[in-house]
Design an enzyme around this catalytic site. Structure first.
Site, mmCIF file in Angstrom:
data_model
loop_
_atom_site.group_PDB
_atom_site.id
_atom_site.type_symbol
_atom_site.label_atom_id
_atom_site.label_comp_id
_atom_site.label_asym_id
_atom_site.label_seq_id
_atom_site.Cartn_x
_atom_site.Cartn_y
_atom_site.Cartn_z
ATOM 1 N N HIS A 1 0.842 -1.198 0.000
ATOM 2 C CA HIS A 1 0.000 0.000 0.000
ATOM 3 C C HIS A 1 0.875 1.245 0.000
ATOM 4 O O HIS A 1 1.933 1.279 0.624
ATOM 5 C CB HIS A 1 -0.915 0.015 1.237
ATOM 6 C CG HIS A 1 -2.018 -0.969 1.150
ATOM 7 N ND1 HIS A 1 -3.208 -0.687 0.530
ATOM 8 C CD2 HIS A 1 -2.111 -2.248 1.579
ATOM 9 C CE1 HIS A 1 -3.998 -1.740 0.597
ATOM 10 N NE2 HIS A 1 -3.351 -2.706 1.219
ATOM 11 N N THR B 1 13.252 -9.412 0.954
ATOM 12 C CA THR B 1 12.945 -8.117 0.356
ATOM 13 C C THR B 1 13.798 -7.835 -0.871
ATOM 14 O O THR B 1 13.572 -6.850 -1.559
ATOM 15 C CB THR B 1 13.169 -6.985 1.381
ATOM 16 O OG1 THR B 1 14.537 -7.015 1.798
ATOM 17 C CG2 THR B 1 12.253 -7.139 2.593
ATOM 18 N N LYS B 2 14.801 -8.698 -1.132
ATOM 19 C CA LYS B 2 15.694 -8.532 -2.283
ATOM 20 C C LYS B 2 15.857 -9.872 -2.983
ATOM 21 O O LYS B 2 15.601 -10.928 -2.399
ATOM 22 C CB LYS B 2 17.056 -8.024 -1.831
ATOM 23 C CG LYS B 2 17.003 -6.636 -1.236
ATOM 24 C CD LYS B 2 18.349 -6.156 -0.821
ATOM 25 C CE LYS B 2 18.192 -4.746 -0.242
ATOM 26 N NZ LYS B 2 19.354 -4.291 0.444
ATOM 27 N N LYS C 1 24.657 -18.908 3.415
ATOM 28 C CA LYS C 1 25.582 -19.908 2.886
ATOM 29 C C LYS C 1 25.290 -20.116 1.410
ATOM 30 O O LYS C 1 24.173 -19.928 0.960
ATOM 31 C CB LYS C 1 25.378 -21.220 3.648
ATOM 32 C CG LYS C 1 26.290 -22.348 3.257
ATOM 33 C CD LYS C 1 26.010 -23.583 4.108
ATOM 34 C CE LYS C 1 26.912 -24.712 3.677
ATOM 35 N NZ LYS C 1 26.654 -25.922 4.400
#
Length: 186
Positions: free
Chosen positions: A112, A164-165, A182
């Site tokens: 949002h 988030t990436k 790892k």
């Protein structure tokens, strides 16, 4: 074969058939799939687009899963979604082949807007960006995958991680936000 196994297989086939009929406008199945009970597929009425869910061969959705939005959700061949997971797609969430999604996972291609302090967040609209989960990925219990993320082949997302990436090929990520723990080649 035990009677209980036979009964479970019959019940799963009936539930799958019922879900395929009930969600016909949204759901497109390619071949033999399994859709357990209490799976909810919900389009968002206020958006122009219509939710489309495609299951490739041998794709499996366990019980109590919610698939929602106004975009496209694709579950690849021999992949499954664990119980109590939620996938929200207002643009697209594409999941490749042989992907394991554990229980309680949240995958959402939407956030949002919240920049205008003088306007309720509910009225500020949304931002979407597609999610791509490539082949042979394992997403652990309770993980969260956010908009715009690509998880490359062979990756593992640890339980309760917040991704988030992008996740590189053959890596294990964990934490909040998720970081590389790892490389699987090591």
């Amino acid at each position: 074969m035990a009677i209980s196994v036979i009964i479970r297989k019959i019940r799963n086939r009936l539930t799958t058939f019922g879900n395929r009929l009930y969600y016909y406008p949204y759901l497109h199945c390619k071949g033999d799939n399994l859709i357990q009970e209490r799976v909810y597929i919900r389009g968002f009425g206020e958006f122009d687009n219509r939710l489309s869910v495609t299951l490739d061969r041998r794709a499996k959705i366990n019980h109590d899963v919610i698939l929602q939005g106004s975009g496209k959700i694709v579950l690849g061949e021999n992949s499954f979604i664990g119980s109590f997971s939620v996938i929200g797609a207002n643009e697209s969430v594409v999941i490749g082949k042989n992907v394991m999604i554990a229980q309680g996972v949240s995958i959402r291609d939407t956030d949002h807007n919240f920049d205008d302090l003088h306007k309720p967040m509910f009225n500020q609209g949304i931002k979407t960006k597609p999610i791509l989960i490539k082949d042979n990925v394992w997403i652990g219990y309770g993980a969260v995958i956010t908009k715009g993320v690509t998880i490359h082949s062979g990756a593992i997302v640890a339980a309760n991680a917040v991704v988030t990436k992008d996740v590189p090929k053959n890596t294990i990520v964990g934490g909040v936000p998720a970081k590389i723990l790892k490389r699987r080649e090591e």
